[in-house]
Design a protein around this motif. Structure first.
Motif, mmCIF file in Angstrom:
data_model
loop_
_atom_site.group_PDB
_atom_site.id
_atom_site.type_symbol
_atom_site.label_atom_id
_atom_site.label_comp_id
_atom_site.label_asym_id
_atom_site.label_seq_id
_atom_site.Cartn_x
_atom_site.Cartn_y
_atom_site.Cartn_z
ATOM 1 N N SER A 148 -7.375 -2.124 7.081
ATOM 2 C CA SER A 148 -8.859 -2.291 6.736
ATOM 3 C C SER A 148 -8.836 -2.977 5.917
ATOM 4 O O SER A 148 -9.680 -2.427 5.147
ATOM 5 C CB SER A 148 -9.106 -0.599 6.915
ATOM 6 O OG SER A 148 -7.580 0.242 5.865
ATOM 7 N N LYS A 176 0.516 -1.140 -0.180
ATOM 8 C CA LYS A 176 0.054 -0.299 -0.006
ATOM 9 C C LYS A 176 0.772 1.176 -0.119
ATOM 10 O O LYS A 176 1.574 1.189 1.127
ATOM 11 C CB LYS A 176 -1.006 -0.532 1.202
ATOM 12 C CG LYS A 176 -2.360 0.984 1.097
ATOM 13 C CD LYS A 176 -3.162 1.113 0.300
ATOM 14 C CE LYS A 176 -3.963 1.971 0.198
ATOM 15 N NZ LYS A 176 -4.998 1.979 -0.544
ATOM 16 N N LEU A 210 -11.503 -5.356 4.006
ATOM 17 C CA LEU A 210 -12.145 -4.934 1.976
ATOM 18 C C LEU A 210 -12.834 -3.257 2.977
ATOM 19 O O LEU A 210 -13.929 -3.136 2.016
ATOM 20 C CB LEU A 210 -13.287 -5.782 1.998
ATOM 21 C CG LEU A 210 -12.880 -6.865 1.862
ATOM 22 C CD1 LEU A 210 -14.149 -7.974 1.234
ATOM 23 C CD2 LEU A 210 -11.859 -6.991 1.034
ATOM 24 N N LEU A 211 -11.982 -2.406 3.733
ATOM 25 C CA LEU A 211 -12.594 -1.090 3.864
ATOM 26 C C LEU A 211 -12.031 -0.189 2.391
ATOM 27 O O LEU A 211 -12.215 0.649 2.603
ATOM 28 C CB LEU A 211 -12.562 -0.422 5.421
ATOM 29 C CG LEU A 211 -13.507 -1.295 6.273
ATOM 30 C CD1 LEU A 211 -13.273 -0.753 7.387
ATOM 31 C CD2 LEU A 211 -14.756 -0.947 5.858
ATOM 32 N N GLN A 212 -10.328 -0.962 2.403
ATOM 33 C CA GLN A 212 -10.072 -0.307 1.568
ATOM 34 C C GLN A 212 -9.004 -1.108 0.345
ATOM 35 O O GLN A 212 -8.795 -2.234 1.158
ATOM 36 C CB GLN A 212 -9.159 0.936 1.701
ATOM 37 C CG GLN A 212 -7.783 0.418 2.811
ATOM 38 C CD GLN A 212 -7.064 1.946 3.116
ATOM 39 O OE1 GLN A 212 -6.941 2.969 2.434
ATOM 40 N NE2 GLN A 212 -6.473 1.822 4.567
ATOM 41 N N GLN A 213 -8.887 -0.940 -0.828
ATOM 42 C CA GLN A 213 -7.815 -1.850 -1.972
ATOM 43 C C GLN A 213 -6.471 -1.356 -1.284
ATOM 44 O O GLN A 213 -6.051 -0.299 -1.075
ATOM 45 C CB GLN A 213 -7.870 -0.804 -3.798
ATOM 46 C CG GLN A 213 -10.073 -0.866 -3.739
ATOM 47 C CD GLN A 213 -9.790 -2.588 -3.936
ATOM 48 O OE1 GLN A 213 -8.998 -3.785 -4.220
ATOM 49 N NE2 GLN A 213 -11.341 -2.869 -3.958
#
Ligand SMILES: Nc1ncnc2c1ncn2[C@@H]1O[C@H](COP(=O)(O)OP(=O)(O)OP(=O)(O)O)[C@@H](O)[C@H]1O
Ligand SMILES: [Mg+2]
Lengths: 400, 222
Positions: free
Chosen positions: B48, B12, B52-55
């Protein structure tokens, strides 16, 4: 989910009330203005159609503050001129027809409406072209001497009979609503109108200086030939005696101008207010939903689907809008009714009450339009929000 | 034991800053994982992404063998409700709802036959909140908010609890209750990922990882 919606509405009581009231005000004003607009424009159309005379001649001593009063309200009552004027006028070149009318009035508390006296118009069936054609369509054999035609709004407590100056008459027909004082008038044969005056001691005294009633008239309705020079005709009419000719087309134009201005003002204000409240509705819901994206993000994290969010957001918006529109409709209805009473106090105002269907459609249209806008305004940011990463919208709005 | 959830080489970046640099991790059923690390290293970011709250910027996530990060957002939303229970670092309650109603929110979006009210009350009692059922979030202390969000995460017995500093702001005995409860829910088949600075809590996990420079390193094996 209904529970979440309800709680959220309660939670933002003040904000929501503010929106409810701003919608209510917008809806109220629009709901008041549109029927008045429609009523006035219909009334104007009708009175344009119904004013059959090109020139109205009244006695020279009739005090005229506002000529339009004669067209909308008829000539002044109890001022008379000799009958032979009609024949003289009829012979003027350019005049295609002329007919006499005789006006008087019922006495206060006489027949119908207590308090107001009702105007009685006697017309001459032998030369009339204004009332007769219409009468023929509802009453082919004409008006008998014991019959009258009453205006649309004459209150009648005896059913198909009416008592005028102590005499009973049959009601031959009821005029269609005109939005003018014709609605409050009674039409009879000219001779019958004169008889009524003669047989009533009070009215007779009022007329005793003028001459024998059966030779008197109140007004001459003049029809000119197509393309005739009105100025010339008016001059010639003035030469016939102490009379006052009123050119209807001029008055009509004057009134049209006045009312057109009023209509433009009403219509313009109406449109502006519609736009204003739509704009306000949109911006309120848009910002409100935007501010609450954190909440939608949280709902998404807790298992809501984008569809759930849409349902919540749209339902909340529609609840608020519905409350606002309903309050607004009642307020606007009240405002309209009050305004109408004021307008009616001036009977020379041409006005036709919009129908119940008109009001129903208008109410529904406002409900639908405002609900759609509110729903859309709330849904757009919620839709955008539910289509990006929940973590992003959960933190959005927290620090900015 | 069955592999419940797996991260493969997850990275990320935020605007060129690499926060997570190739994280691979498997979570087994009925397992507790603890993740420690300094402030700002990316622990919350990792949680997160798992939830699956962000990619992730790159890498893959598998739930029961399905590559979930390739799914559409709406598909992910469906999965999220069933699979995960979140305890956020900041409690995040809905201001318009009472304590009990806040705990019940996940049930409002899920079709469940369970007696969720009974369970909500049970959980709130467990965390010492039964005398605050009708309070609004604005009327609670930070530690109380955290306990409510714990109860909310556990309500529907999701497969995985993702807990970001769940024992922060709690006194030792309450923290102990929470730790005990996490151990206990394994028996219901749940797995837990805990981000924590609390070593007492971390040491009770099956595995402990340390996050540093975008990488995870395992500290102990249970
Ligand atoms: N939306 C974002 N945009 C840019 N950078 C971000 C964003 N969210 C987090 N970061 C950065 O990512 C890094 C990791 O953040 P994260 O919240 O995961 O840290 P953390 O390990 O949970 O810290 P703490 O223990 O303090 O909670 C931070 O340096 C932060 O600045
Ligand atoms: Mg964090």
């Amino acid at each position: 989910m209904a529970f979440l919606i309800w709680q959220s509405l309660l939670h933002r009581k003040l904000q929501n009330m503010a929106i409810v009231f701003s919608i209510a005000i917008g809806v109220g004003i629009v709901f008041c203005i549109i029927p008045i607009f429609s009523g006035v424009s219909k009334g104007m159309d009708l009175s344009r159609q119904r004013m059959g005379a090109d020139i109205v001649v009244v006695p020279g001593n009739a005090v005229m503050e506002e000529p339009s009063l004669i067209l909308f309200s008829g000539a002044p009552v109890n001022i008379y001129m000799p009958e032979n004027i009609t024949d003289t006028i009829r012979k003027i070149p350019g005049v295609s027809n002329a007919t006499s009318q005789f006006f008087t009035h019922t006495l206060t508390a006489d027949c119908c409406s207590v308090g107001d006296s009702i105007r009685l118009i006697g017309y001459d069936p032998s030369s009339d072209w204004i009332i007769s054609p219409w009468l023929k369509s509802v009453r082919p054999d004409g008006l008998q001497s014991d019959e009258v035609i009453i205006g649309a709004k004459v209150q009648n407590i005896f059913g198909d009979k009416i008592s005028i100056l102590g005499q009973m008459f049959k009601i031959a027909a009821v005029l269609e609503e005109t939005g003018t004082s014709m609605d409050y008038s009674i039409l009879t044969n000219i001779d019958e109108a004169r008889n009524l005056v003669t047989s009533n001691p009070q009215l007779k005294i009022a007329l005793k200086d003028v001459g024998p009633t059966d030779k008197l008239i109140s007004a001459v309705m003049v029809k000119t030939t197509e393309g005739a020079n009105l100025e010339n005709i008016v001059e010639k009419i003035q030469e016939t005696g102490y009379v006052h000719p009123i050119v209807a087309s001029e008055v009509k134009k004057h009134i049209n101008d006045q009312f057109n201005l009023l209509l433009y003002l009403l219509g313009g204000t109406g449109i502006l207010i519609v736009l204003l409240s739509i704009f306000q509705l949109f911006s309120r819901f848009y910002t409100l939903t935007w501010e609450r994206q954190t909440e939608w993000g949280l709902y998404l994290a807790l298992g809501a689907w984008a569809r759930d969010i849409a349902v919540i957001v749209i339902s909340e918006a529609i609840c608020v809008v519905l409350a606002g529109v309903v309050i607004g409709l009642f307020a606007g209805g009240g405002l309209y009714w009050t305004g109408l009473q004021l307008l009616k106090a001036h009977q020379s105002f041409p006005f036709v009450n919009p129908s119940g269907i008109f009001f129903t459609i208008l109410s529904l249209a406002m409900l639908v339009v405002f609900s759609c806008i509110g729903a859309l305004a709330a849904w757009i940011p919620a839709y955008q929000g539910s289509h990006i990463e929940p973590s992003t919208i959960m933190t959005r709005g927290e620090f900015d | 034991m069955a592999e419940l959830f797996e991260l493969r080489d997850v990275k990320k970046n935020y605007a060129g800053n690499t926060i997570l640099n190739g994280i691979s991790l498997s979570l087994l059923k009925k397992h507790i994982i603890a993740i420690t690390g300094d402030s700002g290293v990316g622990k919350t970011t990792l949680l997160s992404i798992m939830g699956l709250l962000q990619q992730p910027s790159s890498g893959e996530l598998f739930a029961n063998g399905i590559a979930v990060n390739k799914l559409q957002l709406s598909e992910q939303a469906k999965l999220r409700g069933k699979y995960f229970g979140f305890v956020f670092q900041r409690a995040r309650l809905i201001g318009s709802l009472s304590v009990l109603e806040n705990v019940l929110v996940p049930a409002r979006f899920a079709k469940t036959e369970d007696d969720v009210i009974k369970r909500a009350k049970f959980l709130l009692k467990k965390f010492g909140m039964s005398n605050r059922l009708n309070y609004k979030p604005q009327e609670l202390s930070v530690g109380q908010l955290r306990r409510v969000s714990l109860a909310r995460a556990l309500l529907l017995r999701p497969s995985i609890i993702l807990a970001d500093e769940p024992t922060n702001d709690l006194d030792p005995s309450l923290a102990e209750t929470v730790a005990e409860y996490f151990l206990q829910i394994r028996n219901d088949g749940m797995s837990v990922v805990i981000v924590t600075h609390d070593y007492a809590l971390a040491n009770r996990a099956d595995q402990v990882f340390h996050l540093e420079h975008g990488q995870l390193s395992q500290i102990t094996h249970a």
